[in-house]
Design a protein around this motif. Structure first.
Motif, PDB file in Angstrom:
ATOM      1  N   ALA A 191     -29.108 -29.164 -24.411  1.00  0.00           N
ATOM      2  CA  ALA A 191     -28.358 -29.566 -25.603  1.00  0.00           C
ATOM      3  C   ALA A 191     -28.721 -30.984 -26.024  1.00  0.00           C
ATOM      4  O   ALA A 191     -28.874 -31.270 -27.206  1.00  0.00           O
ATOM      5  CB  ALA A 191     -26.850 -29.465 -25.327  1.00  0.00           C
ATOM      6  N   TYR A 192     -28.869 -31.862 -25.055  1.00  0.00           N
ATOM      7  CA  TYR A 192     -29.165 -33.267 -25.336  1.00  0.00           C
ATOM      8  C   TYR A 192     -30.455 -33.403 -26.139  1.00  0.00           C
ATOM      9  O   TYR A 192     -30.537 -34.169 -27.098  1.00  0.00           O
ATOM     10  CB  TYR A 192     -29.280 -34.027 -24.011  1.00  0.00           C
ATOM     11  CG  TYR A 192     -29.687 -35.481 -24.161  1.00  0.00           C
ATOM     12  CD1 TYR A 192     -28.747 -36.463 -24.490  1.00  0.00           C
ATOM     13  CD2 TYR A 192     -31.011 -35.880 -23.965  1.00  0.00           C
ATOM     14  CE1 TYR A 192     -29.118 -37.783 -24.618  1.00  0.00           C
ATOM     15  CE2 TYR A 192     -31.389 -37.211 -24.097  1.00  0.00           C
ATOM     16  CZ  TYR A 192     -30.437 -38.160 -24.428  1.00  0.00           C
ATOM     17  OH  TYR A 192     -30.808 -39.474 -24.555  1.00  0.00           O
ATOM     18  N   GLY A 194     -31.894 -30.964 -27.838  1.00  0.00           N
ATOM     19  CA  GLY A 194     -32.016 -29.991 -28.923  1.00  0.00           C
ATOM     20  C   GLY A 194     -33.023 -28.911 -28.612  1.00  0.00           C
ATOM     21  O   GLY A 194     -33.586 -28.275 -29.510  1.00  0.00           O
ATOM     22  N   TYR A 216     -23.304 -24.787 -23.729  1.00  0.00           N
ATOM     23  CA  TYR A 216     -24.552 -25.297 -24.331  1.00  0.00           C
ATOM     24  C   TYR A 216     -24.391 -25.480 -25.837  1.00  0.00           C
ATOM     25  O   TYR A 216     -24.785 -26.503 -26.399  1.00  0.00           O
ATOM     26  CB  TYR A 216     -25.702 -24.342 -24.013  1.00  0.00           C
ATOM     27  CG  TYR A 216     -26.886 -24.464 -24.947  1.00  0.00           C
ATOM     28  CD1 TYR A 216     -27.695 -25.598 -24.936  1.00  0.00           C
ATOM     29  CD2 TYR A 216     -27.189 -23.438 -25.845  1.00  0.00           C
ATOM     30  CE1 TYR A 216     -28.782 -25.715 -25.806  1.00  0.00           C
ATOM     31  CE2 TYR A 216     -28.266 -23.549 -26.703  1.00  0.00           C
ATOM     32  CZ  TYR A 216     -29.064 -24.681 -26.691  1.00  0.00           C
ATOM     33  OH  TYR A 216     -30.125 -24.792 -27.551  1.00  0.00           O
ATOM     34  N   ARG A 217     -23.801 -24.510 -26.508  1.00  0.00           N
ATOM     35  CA  ARG A 217     -23.645 -24.613 -27.970  1.00  0.00           C
ATOM     36  C   ARG A 217     -22.781 -25.810 -28.355  1.00  0.00           C
ATOM     37  O   ARG A 217     -23.102 -26.558 -29.280  1.00  0.00           O
ATOM     38  CB  ARG A 217     -23.013 -23.316 -28.515  1.00  0.00           C
ATOM     39  CG  ARG A 217     -23.945 -22.116 -28.519  1.00  0.00           C
ATOM     40  CD  ARG A 217     -23.254 -20.958 -29.221  1.00  0.00           C
ATOM     41  NE  ARG A 217     -24.000 -19.719 -29.185  1.00  0.00           N
ATOM     42  CZ  ARG A 217     -25.040 -19.435 -29.970  1.00  0.00           C
ATOM     43  NH1 ARG A 217     -25.462 -20.334 -30.835  1.00  0.00           N
ATOM     44  NH2 ARG A 217     -25.658 -18.273 -29.884  1.00  0.00           N
ATOM     45  N   ARG A 219     -22.267 -28.529 -26.678  1.00  0.00           N
ATOM     46  CA  ARG A 219     -22.959 -29.782 -26.393  1.00  0.00           C
ATOM     47  C   ARG A 219     -24.109 -30.012 -27.384  1.00  0.00           C
ATOM     48  O   ARG A 219     -24.419 -31.146 -27.734  1.00  0.00           O
ATOM     49  CB  ARG A 219     -23.469 -29.801 -24.953  1.00  0.00           C
ATOM     50  CG  ARG A 219     -22.357 -29.703 -23.925  1.00  0.00           C
ATOM     51  CD  ARG A 219     -21.343 -30.819 -24.032  1.00  0.00           C
ATOM     52  NE  ARG A 219     -21.935 -32.122 -23.754  1.00  0.00           N
ATOM     53  CZ  ARG A 219     -21.316 -33.283 -23.909  1.00  0.00           C
ATOM     54  NH1 ARG A 219     -20.074 -33.299 -24.377  1.00  0.00           N
ATOM     55  NH2 ARG A 219     -21.916 -34.417 -23.622  1.00  0.00           N
ATOM     56  N   TYR A 220     -24.758 -28.956 -27.839  1.00  0.00           N
ATOM     57  CA  TYR A 220     -25.832 -29.039 -28.845  1.00  0.00           C
ATOM     58  C   TYR A 220     -25.277 -29.682 -30.123  1.00  0.00           C
ATOM     59  O   TYR A 220     -25.872 -30.588 -30.706  1.00  0.00           O
ATOM     60  CB  TYR A 220     -26.351 -27.630 -29.114  1.00  0.00           C
ATOM     61  CG  TYR A 220     -27.489 -27.515 -30.097  1.00  0.00           C
ATOM     62  CD1 TYR A 220     -28.810 -27.524 -29.662  1.00  0.00           C
ATOM     63  CD2 TYR A 220     -27.257 -27.357 -31.465  1.00  0.00           C
ATOM     64  CE1 TYR A 220     -29.864 -27.390 -30.551  1.00  0.00           C
ATOM     65  CE2 TYR A 220     -28.306 -27.220 -32.360  1.00  0.00           C
ATOM     66  CZ  TYR A 220     -29.610 -27.242 -31.902  1.00  0.00           C
ATOM     67  OH  TYR A 220     -30.655 -27.102 -32.783  1.00  0.00           O
ATOM     68  N   GLU A 221     -24.107 -29.223 -30.513  1.00  0.00           N
ATOM     69  CA  GLU A 221     -23.464 -29.791 -31.694  1.00  0.00           C
ATOM     70  C   GLU A 221     -23.052 -31.235 -31.429  1.00  0.00           C
ATOM     71  O   GLU A 221     -23.265 -32.126 -32.260  1.00  0.00           O
ATOM     72  CB  GLU A 221     -22.249 -28.936 -32.093  1.00  0.00           C
ATOM     73  CG  GLU A 221     -21.564 -29.419 -33.355  1.00  0.00           C
ATOM     74  CD  GLU A 221     -20.590 -28.393 -33.919  1.00  0.00           C
ATOM     75  OE1 GLU A 221     -20.969 -27.220 -34.082  1.00  0.00           O
ATOM     76  OE2 GLU A 221     -19.433 -28.781 -34.183  1.00  0.00           O
ATOM     77  N   HIS A 223     -24.389 -33.402 -29.527  1.00  0.00           N
ATOM     78  CA  HIS A 223     -25.531 -34.319 -29.524  1.00  0.00           C
ATOM     79  C   HIS A 223     -26.223 -34.401 -30.893  1.00  0.00           C
ATOM     80  O   HIS A 223     -27.270 -35.040 -31.021  1.00  0.00           O
ATOM     81  CB  HIS A 223     -26.536 -33.911 -28.443  1.00  0.00           C
ATOM     82  CG  HIS A 223     -26.044 -34.207 -27.042  1.00  0.00           C
ATOM     83  ND1 HIS A 223     -25.774 -35.477 -26.602  1.00  0.00           N
ATOM     84  CD2 HIS A 223     -25.763 -33.392 -26.001  1.00  0.00           C
ATOM     85  CE1 HIS A 223     -25.351 -35.431 -25.330  1.00  0.00           C
ATOM     86  NE2 HIS A 223     -25.325 -34.187 -24.949  1.00  0.00           N
ATOM     87  N   HIS A 225     -27.616 -32.060 -33.090  1.00  0.00           N
ATOM     88  CA  HIS A 225     -28.802 -31.306 -33.504  1.00  0.00           C
ATOM     89  C   HIS A 225     -28.492 -30.234 -34.533  1.00  0.00           C
ATOM     90  O   HIS A 225     -29.394 -29.552 -35.017  1.00  0.00           O
ATOM     91  CB  HIS A 225     -29.462 -30.663 -32.291  1.00  0.00           C
ATOM     92  CG  HIS A 225     -29.891 -31.668 -31.268  1.00  0.00           C
ATOM     93  ND1 HIS A 225     -30.915 -32.555 -31.494  1.00  0.00           N
ATOM     94  CD2 HIS A 225     -29.411 -31.949 -30.041  1.00  0.00           C
ATOM     95  CE1 HIS A 225     -31.057 -33.336 -30.431  1.00  0.00           C
ATOM     96  NE2 HIS A 225     -30.159 -33.002 -29.544  1.00  0.00           N
ATOM     97  N   ALA A 231     -27.739 -23.479 -32.422  1.00  0.00           N
ATOM     98  CA  ALA A 231     -28.477 -23.749 -31.190  1.00  0.00           C
ATOM     99  C   ALA A 231     -29.358 -22.544 -30.847  1.00  0.00           C
ATOM    100  O   ALA A 231     -29.059 -21.409 -31.224  1.00  0.00           O
ATOM    101  CB  ALA A 231     -27.493 -24.038 -30.066  1.00  0.00           C
TER     102      ALA A 231
END
Lengths: 398, 210
Positions: A191-192, A194, A216-217, A219-221, A223, A225, A231
């Motif tokens: 996630a970090y 992207g 994961y989703r 954390r993707y948001e 960070h 991306h 994601a």
């Protein structure tokens, strides 16, 4: 959505005949399987990386480099590349080379590997699994995105003014996935950056997969991306098919009962309920796999394990035909109709898309660094002269 | 405090194999003693019964596959979410039964951390009684459980003996052990099972720590 196959490269006795292929036969079978998947129209072939019997796939880029030359359309990938025990400098070089040779028709998936003894074989310690995955990958990215790298870390010797060659194709690094079954830290890592995240759920119940992907989703948001539903997610899968469901059950049962991972444990009836393993007709596989988007949201890559547990090559090729011919066209139609929005990626990014995105944001790197002189020896590359104006870099031209 | 906050859950894990089983009988007596004491302390009590015999196949499956499903997953949740656990095993070949050990082997190693646990065992004669102290207690100490000081062993004779024969030994030990568990369970601040996602460090921390 992309559909493909992934192999763990196990050499396993066929329980119905007792026959065991030797290592060379198993490697050649994998090449045949990958070529067949390409011809049948599947989107991805991914090889595992293992360094101990009964597995043969120790050298993924050698295998994938050959396959790049003999296949046409299929994306070549890994499942997984060991980010913990491989030197990130070698990974940067080898996968950039594969990227060039395949003309961008590749990506790769980082994994930690779960075989403890492998770590000391490559001078590492499994207790550092997560820190190794973090540090090595951070360096690998720099080697691809920065032309000249000064670096110092905990797990390998420092680098001073190091340039990894060949530079990534068109100055854009390969797309990277991170695979993890149990470690939220790896989902956080994906996630970090992207990057993509693939949960290999073939031996796990869906409620666990759902939690990992959701994390994961989010954390993707977090960070920055994109939205959580944008994601890039992949899942593992496993199926055995025949036209008639009962034929599939009868034929696969001895392979299931003796399989290295779950054999002599749960019944096939229980395991097919608890995990994505689906044994039956192509329609049953379609029905089951079409439901996964309800659990994890629309995702971009579905890989199937088809060549394990001692299944003969002929059977594996038949499974690929059923998958590509009967399952994928229908399954793709159903799941792609469930994509929540037009701006949710239909597929993982291709090399061409990444090049276009890098060009738009001005992030593409150099395609050659330095002039034609070896800075350490002062010698001149064949056919070139020091400061030869024909060897200017893309950077210099820009 | 609402009633639900005051209520307590006791999970009984019994590894007896026969039906009826003296192991289960001991477990029930221990639970009765603990429940009485908890109710005296003002706590409504819920009791979760886990018969390992019913989970024998799923326990082995989970050991081979690495994950638990169905009734076994529910049993694990019941144990992990309880305020106190009563664990009772028959003594087989000088120690706990293999099925009993396997159940704890496949539980998350942190699941019993700080958990009040009352230990019980059954056997043919009193000669097996110290198995509780040299085998069962170290297992739970390793898991960082809060084992109560009194463990209870019941031999076949104990069930038949009159109060005069035994000096009321077994019932009195059951009462004392149940009380010890109840007091610990009453005081327990249950934070619930740890959430691995909540405790995952952010990547900047991971990078900094590498």
């Amino acid at each position: 959505m992309q559909f493909g196959i992934f192999s763990v490269s196990d050499v396993t006795s066929d329980p119905t005949t007792g026959r065991v292929p030797d290592d060379a036969e198993r490697v050649r079978s994998m090449l045949t399987i990958a070529r067949h998947a390409d011809e049948a129209g599947l989107d991805v072939f991914a090889t595992g990386e293992h360094h101990n019997p009964p597995f043969v796939a120790s050298s993924p880029t050698t295998m994938l480099g050959y396959l790049a030359g003999v296949t046409k359309n299929i994306t070549l990938s890994t499942a997984t590349t060991l980010i913990t025990t491989n030197d990130p400098v070698r990974l940067a070089e080898e996968y950039a080379m594969l990227q060039v040779i395949s003309d961008g028709r590749m990506d790769l998936m980082m994994g930690r590997g779960n075989t403890g003894p492998v770590y000391p074989w490559f001078g590492q310690d499994i207790r550092n699994g997560i820190p190794l995955a973090v540090e090595n990958y951070a360096l690998l990215r720099r080697l691809w995105t920065e032309d000249v790298v000064d670096w110092e870390g905990k797990f390998r010797t420092p680098l001073q003014g190091f340039t990894s060659t060949p530079r990534p194709l068109d100055g854009v690094a390969p797309f990277v996935w991170h695979g993890s079954i149990r470690s939220p830290e790896i989902a956080e890592q994906a996630a970090y950056y992207g990057d993509g995240f693939l949960h290999n759920n073939i031996f796990w119940p869906m409620h666990h997969t759902r939690q990992m992907v959701r994390f994961y989703r989010q954390r993707y948001e977090h960070h920055g991306h994109g939205r959580a539903d944008q994601a890039i997610v992949g899942l593992g899968g496993q199926a055995f098919m025949r036209k008639r469901s009962q034929d599939a059950w009868n034929e696969f049962r001895p392979y299931f009962d003796n399989a290295p991972v779950y054999g002599h444990g749960p019944s096939m009836e229980d395991f097919t309920q608890q995990t994505p393993l689906t044994v039956g007709s192509p329609q049953q596989v379609i029905d089951r796999y079409a439901s996964f988007v309800e659990d994890v949201g629309y995702y971009q890559r579905q890989l199937f394990l088809v060549d394990h547990a001692g299944l003969p090559l002929k059977t594996v090729l038949e499974q690929i035909d059923l998958l590509a011919g009967e399952v994928v066209p229908e399954l793709r139609k159903i799941v792609e109709a469930k994509r929540p929005a037009e701006d949710v990626p239909l597929n993982p990014p291709t090399h061409a898309e990444r090049v276009a995105a890098a060009a738009a944001s001005g992030e593409a790197g150099a395609t050659h660094v330095g002039d034609a002189t070896d800075p350490y020896t002062g010698t001149v590359a064949e056919g070139g002269r020091p400061n030869d104006p024909t060897h200017v870099t893309q950077e210099a031209r820009a | 405090m609402t009633t639900s906050e005051q209520s307590r859950t006791i999970a009984i894990v019994s590894a007896g194999l026969s039906q009826p089983s003296s192991t289960r009988l001991l477990a029930d007596r221990l639970a009765d003693a603990a429940v009485r004491e908890l109710e005296d302390l003002g706590h409504p009590v819920r009791v979760e019964n886990i018969e390992l015999r019913d989970l024998a196949h799923p326990v082995v499956d989970a050991m081979l596959t690495g994950f638990a499903t169905g009734d076994l997953a529910r049993a694990q949740e019941a144990v992990t979410g309880a305020d106190g656990v009563i664990a009772v095993t028959p003594v087989f070949t000088s120690s706990f039964s293999g099925l009993f050990k396997s159940f704890w082997d496949i539980l998350d190693p942190d699941a019993l951390s700080g958990m009040p646990v009352l230990l019980g065992a059954t056997g043919g004669t009193a000669r097996h009684s110290l198995a509780l102290e040299y085998a069962v207690r170290p297992l739970f100490t390793y898991l960082h459980a809060d084992t109560v000081p009194t463990s209870v062993f019941a031999a076949t004779d104990d069930w038949a003996a009159s109060a005069a024969d035994t000096g009321a030994g077994l019932p009195r030990r059951i009462e004392r052990a149940g009380r010890e568990l109840a007091r610990r369970a009453a005081q327990r601040q249950d934070d619930g099972p740890a959430d691995p996602f909540a405790s995952t460090p952010s990547f900047t921390e991971l990078l900094g720590g590498s």
